[in-house]
Design an enzyme around this catalytic site. Structure first.
Site, PDB file in Angstrom:
ATOM      1  N   ASP A  94       0.972  -1.033  -0.093  1.00  0.00           N
ATOM      2  CA  ASP A  94       0.134  -0.087  -0.036  1.00  0.00           C
ATOM      3  C   ASP A  94       1.144   1.319   0.184  1.00  0.00           C
ATOM      4  OD1 ASP A  94       1.026   0.203   2.572  1.00  0.00           O
ATOM      5  OD2 ASP A  94      -0.949  -0.046   3.658  1.00  0.00           O
ATOM      6  N   SER A  95       0.280   2.254   0.069  1.00  0.00           N
ATOM      7  CA  SER A  95       1.085   3.471  -0.181  1.00  0.00           C
ATOM      8  C   SER A  95       1.315   4.202   1.202  1.00  0.00           C
ATOM      9  CB  SER A  95       0.374   4.687  -0.918  1.00  0.00           C
ATOM     10  OG  SER A  95      -0.714   5.304  -0.151  1.00  0.00           O
ATOM     11  N   GLY A  96       0.904   3.788   2.202  1.00  0.00           N
ATOM     12  CA  GLY A  96       1.068   4.324   3.575  1.00  0.00           C
ATOM     13  C   GLY A  96       0.137   5.376   3.797  1.00  0.00           C
ATOM     14  N   PHE A  98      -3.299   5.164   4.123  1.00  0.00           N
ATOM     15  CA  PHE A  98      -4.089   4.723   5.294  1.00  0.00           C
ATOM     16  C   PHE A  98      -3.599   4.803   6.548  1.00  0.00           C
ATOM     17  CE2 PHE A  98      -6.256   1.516   7.781  1.00  0.00           C
ATOM     18  CZ  PHE A  98      -7.781   2.024   7.621  1.00  0.00           C
ATOM     19  N   ASP A 148      -2.784   8.550  -1.349  1.00  0.00           N
ATOM     20  CA  ASP A 148      -4.219   9.023  -1.454  1.00  0.00           C
ATOM     21  C   ASP A 148      -4.500   9.495   0.000  1.00  0.00           C
ATOM     22  OD1 ASP A 148      -4.657   6.526  -0.220  1.00  0.00           O
ATOM     23  OD2 ASP A 148      -6.412   6.204  -1.099  1.00  0.00           O
ATOM     24  N   GLN A 191     -11.586   7.109  -4.670  1.00  0.00           N
ATOM     25  CA  GLN A 191     -12.019   7.735  -3.546  1.00  0.00           C
ATOM     26  C   GLN A 191     -13.409   8.411  -3.752  1.00  0.00           C
ATOM     27  OE1 GLN A 191     -11.089   7.078  -0.486  1.00  0.00           O
ATOM     28  NE2 GLN A 191      -8.933   6.479  -0.570  1.00  0.00           N
ATOM     29  N   GLY A 218     -11.266   3.521   0.798  1.00  0.00           N
ATOM     30  CA  GLY A 218     -12.236   4.578   1.629  1.00  0.00           C
ATOM     31  C   GLY A 218     -13.316   3.425   1.818  1.00  0.00           C
ATOM     32  N   ASP A 268      -7.758  -7.659   0.461  1.00  0.00           N
ATOM     33  CA  ASP A 268      -6.839  -7.896   1.861  1.00  0.00           C
ATOM     34  C   ASP A 268      -7.392  -7.392   2.919  1.00  0.00           C
ATOM     35  OD1 ASP A 268      -6.505  -4.931   1.281  1.00  0.00           O
ATOM     36  OD2 ASP A 268      -5.273  -5.287   3.205  1.00  0.00           O
ATOM     37  N   CYS A 306     -12.318 -28.584   7.292  1.00  0.00           N
ATOM     38  CA  CYS A 306     -11.139 -27.978   6.807  1.00  0.00           C
ATOM     39  C   CYS A 306      -9.874 -28.866   6.669  1.00  0.00           C
ATOM     40  CB  CYS A 306     -10.737 -27.028   7.894  1.00  0.00           C
ATOM     41  SG  CYS A 306      -9.226 -25.824   7.682  1.00  0.00           S
ATOM     42  N   CYS A 308      -6.809 -27.542   6.812  1.00  0.00           N
ATOM     43  CA  CYS A 308      -5.336 -27.266   7.000  1.00  0.00           C
ATOM     44  C   CYS A 308      -4.798 -28.024   8.118  1.00  0.00           C
ATOM     45  CB  CYS A 308      -5.667 -25.745   7.524  1.00  0.00           C
ATOM     46  SG  CYS A 308      -6.126 -25.582   9.101  1.00  0.00           S
ATOM     47  N   CYS A 311      -6.094 -28.319  11.393  1.00  0.00           N
ATOM     48  CA  CYS A 311      -7.375 -29.269  11.641  1.00  0.00           C
ATOM     49  C   CYS A 311      -6.928 -30.503  11.132  1.00  0.00           C
ATOM     50  CB  CYS A 311      -8.320 -28.638  10.614  1.00  0.00           C
ATOM     51  SG  CYS A 311      -9.006 -27.124  11.130  1.00  0.00           S
ATOM     52  N   HIS A 337      -5.284 -21.719  10.048  1.00  0.00           N
ATOM     53  CA  HIS A 337      -6.716 -21.808   9.956  1.00  0.00           C
ATOM     54  C   HIS A 337      -7.409 -21.083   9.193  1.00  0.00           C
ATOM     55  CE1 HIS A 337     -10.237 -23.743  10.307  1.00  0.00           C
ATOM     56  NE2 HIS A 337     -11.045 -22.569  10.811  1.00  0.00           N
TER      57      HIS A 337
END
Lengths: 378, 378
Positions: A94-96, A98, A148, A191, A218, A268, A306, A308, A311, A337
């Protein structure tokens, strides 16, 4: 040319969701996809090999955190973020923006950029669009994000409008500053708050700048989910079909499904890993708080459906014991998990798109997993 | 018959050290061996698969801790400790004696047993030899230890003598209480403080009880190392050749070497894992505190001669970053490394015994690894 190429494989006839492939310098990503978050150059508690074992195709790392510690110059000296953290698949940073707006203290926004104080030691810093891209170029992720302004929710119309145009001007400056276009794809961020005309204006202006991919930013910042879905309804269909679309900060199973149905390719969120470290897991029967006393003598796996590592090998009773005893293995197992749960969900979603039945899949998922009975509040 | 069988393969012609095999219900252990400690049914930060990858053949778990949390009855219901924690190789449990004397509050010792308060919640408990064995039988380890009194250092002669005879009477009661002799081997523990005649008396009396194995206890509790080695010199050669010998609580490389040379087959210690979580590692050039600023831009592995996962894939700079950022992966990597360092050392020790050159090996190790330059103080 450019660093990445998005290949639309098919569109779900029932839902309109997209099945695709994103070609990057570190390999091909099958979309739609969920990206585990490795904030400080590590997905908390996990090794890269464990991430691969659960099917992670790409991870996200946070520019703000890496700029603060250990510093992007150190990462660059190490040979870039991939080499530093021993992850040879794609990375998105990300750009930082946030974090500057949500974590730091005493921020001051001007046309030039943002002055703020570190959440670690209170030291003063200035980040501009050019600086953000310089940091992201040094880190070397396959996909990097424009700098942004992230608006709070709620936010009044006039502020949102002014901010939107500044974010567009910042986006242009990011494009100009970006020095590594053949190896790193810079995404623009839509945005405009929760206002339809501003979101539409944002898309129009961002498309003119011809980014190789777009994020919807946003959202998932405290607004009701219905509003988030409405903003996606206004926005996503206006984005170019031949480029990837990324919804930032979304990771609850219902929102992933609703996002995919609205045409989103990438997601994400820290939710699965954060609640895991607190002893809460996703299961096919809803949320389960494994720390709770009711699991003290429950020798079943976290989720009987599951596949994983946690599990297949451990009981709820054992994992509860690990949490009560403050043993690190507990958080490792719940993290594996929860991430596997979401990555498997996205595998199933891709299959459902292939079979033109994603709306049916969603109904079945909500029904079977107890969504309609309130078993999924976090 | 009995649960275990010790096979003496050969004795080092140069040092007298023993190379052997210990056959247990969960497999064969090559001795001499170091046993990683999994206090609360987990070797802190690690999975069983990771332990196998670094060559761990047997682990130790602590009866006192498991009795307190989650309780031996729960572990028994889970199918025993092996199944509960997903470890299918041998396990050794101590008796809880050491923790009762070192961790708990307000202990009160009588002939019958020890009354004490929990270090977790202050609750009152009573452990007798019979109770300790009952707990260890429920846990189900391959090797279990008799309940003994661990003396402080220093300790006056009369107290040490009285305590020694009580520990011998307790050992007899442990043997009588032991219900699972075909699947669990009960070891006797030699005590007697730092007094030669008491140590010799302890060996004589314990041998009469014919345990399938013996531990030397009450060492590595704050006494100078020379005294520890002297006690071993008095004691170990008196123990039966056809049974395994275990030196409790020892895990520094020099003491492992000195112990093996004096005829010891098994060792355990929390040192490697505890210092690892604090950012300190063993290397072929001495102790290295990876948190230190001098490693901020050091892109070499922790130890260039090490074959472990951490050293093959990560730099000191990255691991330092993980520690500074309080990321769990940091402690995972240093733990893997430190345990691998000791397990590899024991592999080399076994090879040196095979080649009748363990004294040479020790000199080379001390010289090469900077032991004589004070690089190994912890």
């Amino acid at each position: 040319m450019g660093a990445i190429r998005y290949e639309l494989i098919k569109t779900c006839k029932q839902s309109g969701a997209r099945l695709g492939r994103l070609h990057t310098p570190h390999g091909v990503i099958e979309t739609p996809i969920f990206m585990p978050v490795g904030t400080q150059a590590t997905v908390k508690t996990m090794t890269p090999e464990e991430l691969k074992e659960i099917g992670a195709q790409i991870i996200l790392s946070n520019t703000y955190h890496l700029y603060m510690r250990p510093g992007e110059k150190l990462v660059e000296k190490a040979g870039g973020l991939h080499k530093f953290m021993n992850w040879d698949r794609p990375i998105l940073t990300d750009s930082g923006g946030f974090q500057v707006f949500s974590l730091s203290q005493l921020r001051d926004i001007t046309e030039e950029g943002v002055t703020f104080r570190s959440h670690i030691d209170g030291s003063k810093h200035f980040i501009s669009p050019e600086k953000a891209i310089e940091i992201e170029n040094a880190l070397g992720a396959d996909i990097i994000m424009a700098f942004d302004e992230c608006l709070p929710y709620p936010c009044d119309y006039d502020y949102a409008k002014n901010s939107l145009y500044r974010t567009i001007r910042w986006a242009e400056r990011c494009l100009k500053a970006h020095k590594n276009t053949e190896k790193q794809a810079l995404f623009g961020i839509i945005q405009g708050g929760m206002y339809r005309d501003l979101r539409e204006e944002s898309v129009r202006e961002m498309i003119k700048l011809d980014f190789p991919g777009y994020a919807v930013g946003g959202l998932s910042i405290g607004e009701p989910k219905d509003i988030m879905y409405e903003v996606l309804d206004w926005t996503v269909h206006l984005l170019p079909e031949n480029k990837p679309r990324y919804l930032m900060g979304v990771g609850s199973p219902d929102a992933l499904l609703e996002g995919v149905i609205r045409g989103v390719d990438m997601f994400d969120c820290v939710l699965p890993t954060r609640i895991a470290r607190n002893g809460t897991v996703f299961t096919s029967k809803g949320k389960l708080v494994v720390r709770n006393a009711e699991y003290a003598e429950d020798f079943r796996p976290l989720d009987e459906e599951c596949d994983c590592y946690a599990c297949k090998n451990y009981s709820r009773a054992y994992i509860r014991h690990l949490f009560k005893a403050k043993e690190i293995l507990g958080a490792r197992l719940t993290t594996i998990h929860n991430l596997r749960f979401l990555l498997k969900l996205m595998e199933d979603v891709r299959q459902a798109i292939m079979e033109d039945r994603l709306l049916d899949f969603k109904e079945e998922f909500f029904e079977k997993y107890g969504y309609n009975e309130g078993k999924w509040t976090f």
